[in-house]
Design an enzyme around this catalytic site. Sequence first.
Site, short mmCIF file in Angstrom:
data_model
loop_
_atom_site.label_atom_id
_atom_site.label_comp_id
_atom_site.label_asym_id
_atom_site.label_seq_id
_atom_site.Cartn_x
_atom_site.Cartn_y
_atom_site.Cartn_z
N LYS A 5 0.84 -1.20 0.00
CA LYS A 5 0.00 0.00 0.00
C LYS A 5 0.88 1.25 0.00
O LYS A 5 1.61 1.49 0.95
CB LYS A 5 -0.92 -0.01 1.23
CG LYS A 5 -1.75 1.26 1.41
CD LYS A 5 -2.52 1.22 2.73
CE LYS A 5 -3.16 2.56 3.04
NZ LYS A 5 -3.80 2.56 4.38
N ASP B 225 -2.59 10.37 3.64
CA ASP B 225 -4.00 10.02 3.71
C ASP B 225 -4.75 11.06 4.52
O ASP B 225 -4.70 11.05 5.76
CB ASP B 225 -4.18 8.62 4.32
CG ASP B 225 -5.64 8.22 4.40
OD1 ASP B 225 -6.46 8.83 3.69
OD2 ASP B 225 -5.95 7.28 5.15
N ARG C 159 -7.58 -0.48 1.02
CA ARG C 159 -8.03 -1.76 0.47
C ARG C 159 -8.50 -1.60 -0.98
O ARG C 159 -8.48 -2.56 -1.75
CB ARG C 159 -9.12 -2.35 1.35
CG ARG C 159 -10.41 -1.58 1.42
CD ARG C 159 -11.21 -1.88 2.67
NE ARG C 159 -10.57 -1.33 3.85
CZ ARG C 159 -11.06 -1.48 5.09
NH1 ARG C 159 -12.16 -2.18 5.29
NH2 ARG C 159 -10.43 -0.95 6.12
N LYS D 62 -10.03 13.10 8.17
CA LYS D 62 -9.53 12.75 9.50
C LYS D 62 -9.48 13.99 10.39
O LYS D 62 -9.26 15.11 9.90
CB LYS D 62 -8.12 12.16 9.41
CG LYS D 62 -8.00 10.83 8.70
CD LYS D 62 -6.55 10.39 8.65
CE LYS D 62 -6.36 9.09 7.87
NZ LYS D 62 -6.89 7.94 8.61
N GLU E 233 -9.45 3.71 2.10
CA GLU E 233 -9.01 3.73 0.71
C GLU E 233 -7.93 2.71 0.41
O GLU E 233 -7.74 2.30 -0.75
CB GLU E 233 -8.51 5.13 0.35
CG GLU E 233 -7.07 5.45 0.73
CD GLU E 233 -6.78 5.37 2.24
OE1 GLU E 233 -5.63 5.06 2.59
OE2 GLU E 233 -7.70 5.62 3.05
N ASP F 282 1.49 6.28 5.89
CA ASP F 282 0.48 5.42 5.30
C ASP F 282 0.98 4.72 4.03
O ASP F 282 0.27 3.92 3.45
CB ASP F 282 -0.80 6.20 5.00
CG ASP F 282 -2.04 5.36 5.15
OD1 ASP F 282 -1.99 4.37 5.92
OD2 ASP F 282 -3.06 5.66 4.52
N ASP G 267 -12.10 7.07 3.87
CA ASP G 267 -10.86 6.86 4.64
C ASP G 267 -10.47 5.39 4.70
O ASP G 267 -9.47 5.04 5.30
CB ASP G 267 -11.04 7.42 6.06
CG ASP G 267 -9.72 7.57 6.80
OD1 ASP G 267 -8.67 7.62 6.12
OD2 ASP G 267 -9.73 7.64 8.04
#
Length: 464
Positions: A232, A237, A318, A244, A316, A255, A314
Amino acid sequence: MTDPHRLAFAPADADALPLHVVRQEDAGDFLAGQPLAARTWLEAQGWTGAAGDPVLLAGDGGAVAGAVMGLGDATARARQRFAVARAAAKLPAGVWTLKGDLTAEERDEAALGWLLAGYRFDRYRSTKAPGARLVAPDGCDARRIEVIANAEALTRDLINTPAADMGPAELQAAVVAMAERHAARLTCILGDDLLAQNLPMIHAVGRASPRAPRLLDLRWGDSGPSVTLVGKGVCFDTGGLDLKPASGLLLMKKDMGGAATVIGLAEMIMATRLPVRLRVLIPAVENAVSGNAMRPRDILTSRKGLTVEVNNTDAEGRLVLADAMALACEDAPDLLVTMATLTGAARVALGADLPPYYTDDDTVAQALDQAARRVRDPVWRMPFWDAYEPQIEPGIADLDNAPGGGMAGSITAALFLRRFADAPRYVHFDIYCNQISDAPARPKGGVGQGARALFAALPAVLGV
């Protein structure tokens, strides 16, 4: 970015001082075998072999003649990894050699920990590494340990770099440099070409940022079993439109820790010439906010054809992994691995230091568990719990990227990813990639998790 050879052992022919490492249960025998002056000095210091900092020994004229370090009892040794690495920061500058009745695993752990203790993230501030260097202990594979240490340093550098200097393009540059080092083949699908090449969910997550989303695709090796690593690469993010809170943004430069960890693992595999066909896929994006950002309750059609309702922008990670996994499985890899800083639920369940992994293959799990204990890179198997499958089926689409209920978030995320894992063996790691406070060989900040365990397990898993 990091020099792949910066962490290294001292030359074997160096004039080295001894560092005696002693288990607490062996402290009495060790003291009895020392000259009177050394024994008297250690007893006066209250040295008992308990875990702690090294105690210097004096030679003729008061010069340093060596040092002694207690490893503690079995409980203490189980509770702290890389204890010997404490000595790297405490001993005076010079060359040192390990002395003591260490097992092969303890010796390798001490050697690797010493090198990792020399890691410094100095891109923005000059810092001085410890001056105490170690001669590679007898019997250890010095080059392999140096490769692992420098691969971990690369992972840490990537995670520690702020998002302003580590966006999708910069992450690509790091992969380009690695590809050049190892004569690997690298392609990149950039921006709107993601739509043309049927990678719509990677595009959907990254399209709101002025920093174009992309998929990095590295291949290396022409023979042996095939291994595909998917990391990933969300370089920052914001949470998207499900923004967030300020406190939640502070760690979001990490992230892309899954991508950074996969890059470090790939460096280990290629530098040691593991006889496999390696593929590395990194969806590199920034999850930003703008007028064209994906919205809650949008429905995306994935590369695999499965539709996904976006119930939280949020969640995202996956989404970008799913498209990359679908592409990976079109090549039918023998082993598919995903690594991602995916859920806070994993931290609630197991904490920051113990990342969960998921697999349906008991043979893979056994090899991973044994390797993780051997190399002191802890991981913990969690279940693909089939009874939770209905939670990721929203009714209006095939899948829900963020089921409600507030429970089992790491498991439902893993179940979501499994829908895209058409491979005979699949392992998913839900990692944290952040060291909360300083620990031996692990300074506060970015850290790899699971890569050393998987690297150690691969020969058994793949039969190479």
